[in-house]
Every structure is written in C-alpha cells, then in structure tokens.
Design a protein around this motif. Structure first.
Motif, PDB file in Angstrom:
ATOM      1  N   THR A  51       0.814  -1.214   0.000  1.00  0.00           N
ATOM      2  CA  THR A  51       0.000   0.000   0.000  1.00  0.00           C
ATOM      3  C   THR A  51       0.850   1.268   0.000  1.00  0.00           C
ATOM      4  O   THR A  51       0.304   2.370  -0.128  1.00  0.00           O
ATOM      5  CB  THR A  51      -0.899   0.015   1.243  1.00  0.00           C
ATOM      6  OG1 THR A  51      -0.071  -0.063   2.428  1.00  0.00           O
ATOM      7  CG2 THR A  51      -1.859  -1.164   1.232  1.00  0.00           C
ATOM      8  N   THR A  53       2.421   2.616   2.522  1.00  0.00           N
ATOM      9  CA  THR A  53       2.023   3.397   3.689  1.00  0.00           C
ATOM     10  C   THR A  53       2.833   2.951   4.899  1.00  0.00           C
ATOM     11  O   THR A  53       3.548   1.954   4.867  1.00  0.00           O
ATOM     12  CB  THR A  53       0.528   3.190   4.001  1.00  0.00           C
ATOM     13  OG1 THR A  53       0.284   1.788   4.234  1.00  0.00           O
ATOM     14  CG2 THR A  53      -0.350   3.690   2.859  1.00  0.00           C
ATOM     15  N   GLU A  55       2.384   1.285   8.302  1.00  0.00           N
ATOM     16  CA  GLU A  55       1.368   0.477   8.970  1.00  0.00           C
ATOM     17  C   GLU A  55       1.342   0.723  10.468  1.00  0.00           C
ATOM     18  O   GLU A  55       0.299   0.589  11.120  1.00  0.00           O
ATOM     19  CB  GLU A  55       1.625  -1.001   8.686  1.00  0.00           C
ATOM     20  CG  GLU A  55       0.570  -1.921   9.264  1.00  0.00           C
ATOM     21  CD  GLU A  55       0.824  -3.373   8.947  1.00  0.00           C
ATOM     22  OE1 GLU A  55      -0.127  -4.164   9.031  1.00  0.00           O
ATOM     23  OE2 GLU A  55       1.972  -3.728   8.605  1.00  0.00           O
ATOM     24  N   LYS A  74      -0.705   9.115   8.988  1.00  0.00           N
ATOM     25  CA  LYS A  74      -1.569   9.742   7.986  1.00  0.00           C
ATOM     26  C   LYS A  74      -0.742  10.389   6.881  1.00  0.00           C
ATOM     27  O   LYS A  74      -1.088  10.320   5.697  1.00  0.00           O
ATOM     28  CB  LYS A  74      -2.464  10.778   8.655  1.00  0.00           C
ATOM     29  CG  LYS A  74      -3.484  11.401   7.716  1.00  0.00           C
ATOM     30  CD  LYS A  74      -4.412  12.346   8.456  1.00  0.00           C
ATOM     31  CE  LYS A  74      -5.434  12.965   7.510  1.00  0.00           C
ATOM     32  NZ  LYS A  74      -6.354  13.894   8.233  1.00  0.00           N
ATOM     33  N   GLY A  76       2.243   9.420   5.926  1.00  0.00           N
ATOM     34  CA  GLY A  76       2.912   8.387   5.137  1.00  0.00           C
ATOM     35  C   GLY A  76       4.200   8.911   4.532  1.00  0.00           C
ATOM     36  O   GLY A  76       4.984   9.586   5.194  1.00  0.00           O
ATOM     37  N   TYR A  77       4.397   8.657   3.242  1.00  0.00           N
ATOM     38  CA  TYR A  77       5.630   9.075   2.584  1.00  0.00           C
ATOM     39  C   TYR A  77       5.776  10.593   2.517  1.00  0.00           C
ATOM     40  O   TYR A  77       6.887  11.113   2.400  1.00  0.00           O
ATOM     41  CB  TYR A  77       5.705   8.467   1.185  1.00  0.00           C
ATOM     42  CG  TYR A  77       6.304   7.080   1.193  1.00  0.00           C
ATOM     43  CD1 TYR A  77       7.486   6.816   0.540  1.00  0.00           C
ATOM     44  CD2 TYR A  77       5.680   6.039   1.882  1.00  0.00           C
ATOM     45  CE1 TYR A  77       8.049   5.546   0.552  1.00  0.00           C
ATOM     46  CE2 TYR A  77       6.224   4.781   1.909  1.00  0.00           C
ATOM     47  CZ  TYR A  77       7.401   4.534   1.244  1.00  0.00           C
ATOM     48  OH  TYR A  77       7.948   3.281   1.281  1.00  0.00           O
TER      49      TYR A  77
END
Length: 253
Positions: A51, A53, A55, A74, A76-77
C-alpha cells in the motif's frame, strides 16, 4: 537533484497486490512490534510496500518531529517531504535504488537475514536538523521473495554527516558499504575486538569510570586507557559514546 513527489522517492519496491495466502503470514505480528517499542528508546515504524504506507509508528519521539504517531501514519511518505532537507531527500532516493538493487540479487529466503543502515537529517518542529540513524530489515516477504513489509528503527546517529550506508547479514562478519562517489557496494568485514576490549566496553556501558574499570578487571588505569585507545583505533571512532554506538549497531558486543 530536486525531489518533490512521493512517486519519485522510495517507491522502487512497490510490489502491487498481495495474495490472500501471503496475508496469512501476518498473524498478530504487530503486537510483538508494539511490545518491542515499549522496551526501547528508539523509534520504530513499519512500512507496507503493498500500500506504500506506514502500517505502524511508535510513540517514541525521535522520528516524530513533533507530530503524533497518528499524524505520521496519515502523512505516510509525505512525512519525508515535510521533515527531511532537500539534499537528504536526494540521498534517500539513491539509497532506495541501491538498496533494493542489492536486495533483488540475494538468494530466496536469505533475504530476511539482511538489514541496511544509514544516516540522514530530520527537521524538528523548531526547524533544527537532527542527524538520525535509520535501520531497515525485511519483516515479511511475498511468495516471489520481494520485500512486502519492513521494520525500521530510528536512533540518534553517532556520525557527523549523512550517508554512512552499510548492509549487514545476520550471523556473518561481512559488511557491504556503499560508496556515494562510485555508486557501488564494497565488501569488507566487521572490525574485531578482543575479549578484554569487549569487556571494557561493557563496563563503560555500565557508566563505570576508568579507575572502577581498572579495579573490575584487575589492571592499572593506564592499561584501561590503552584498551580504550585500541578500541578507538579498531572502530575508527573518537569517543566512548561513538564506540558503544558502533559496537551495538554492528552487533560486535
């Protein structure tokens, strides 16, 4: 080299859809990760390459840059683009390419035994830069032996600048160091300490003074200083704090 999109950073290993059979590997592994996070000062997070993301992100503050774990998850990258200086984003892109190229050529199940470590800066909430050490190791592999999930551990770096990219294999003294100039991996071996030098390092880790260490190992204080000089020379460090960090990170002690 300007990087301004998540699609250009750390996405070389995007693995696509994972099968239901592969999902059975997961079980309740996150409970174990969370338990480990409670026992260490280091920051821990899990990357899901299906995904793309995060986790899981631990509450340990080193990696958070003033955010809450929920905010980092939220983001993420995008967290990297918000909290990593431009030059270090370019470095992370190089590491991503070189690291996954190295990983791709490893044999099957052995891939799970390897970890990569490197240093880069994070921008704190006040705008100040902190040099952190980032370790990444496979947590779950897909059926075709690609990295599905990875555990990352973040601590304060003992180095003075970003980079310092190394790959280790569990149970091996071999190290692969990445040269940013020639963009190649070079194999060497972990430096070796004598039993007495390791003993002295353990005693330093307990906070003992030179005189107290000398009493413990029944030698003169000058002999302890000699052991310390030998440790510094073998590990190519300048302080006991750096020596302890190097020895722990390299699993020498």
């Amino acid at each position: 080299m300007k990087i301004n999109s998540a699609s250009t950073l750390l996405t070389k290993n995007h693995i696509g859809k994972v099968s239901e059979q592969e999902r059975l590997q997961q079980n309740d592994y996150l409970d174990a990760v969370k338990a480990f996070a409670r026992l260490t000062y280091e920051s821990i997070y899990i990357i899901d390459y299906e995904t793309m993301t995060f986790e899981y992100v631990s509450e340990n503050p080193i990696f958070l840059c003033g955010h809450s774990p929920e905010e980092v998850m939220k983001l993420g990258y995008d967290f990297y683009f918000k909290n990593v200086p431009e030059n270090d984003l370019a470095l992370l892109n190089i590491i991503n390419e070189a690291g996954f190229d190295f990983f791709k050529d490893l044999p099957g199940e052995e891939k799970i035994l390897y970890s990569i470590t490197y240093d880069f800066h994070l921008l704190n909430a006040d705008g100040k830069k902190t040099l952190i050490n980032h370790k990444l190791t496979p947590l779950l592999l897909t059926k075709d032996k690609r990295m599905w999930k990875a555990m990352c551990i973040v601590s304060i770096s003992h180095h003075k600048s970003a980079g310092n990219i190394c790959i280790f294999k569990q149970g091996s003294d071999e190290i692969w160091e990445f040269d940013l100039k020639d963009k190649g991996w070079h194999k060497s071996e972990k430096p070796k300490l004598t039993k007495r030098e390791i003993e002295v390092l353990h005693l330093y880790a307990q906070g003992l003074s030179i005189s107290e260490i000398a009493d413990k190992v029944s030698v003169a204080p000058d002999t302890v200083k000699y052991y310390r000089r030998q440790i510094f020379e073998r590990l190519n460090v300048r302080t006991i704090a750096e020596a302890l960090a190097y020895a722990v990170n390299s699993k020498i002690m």
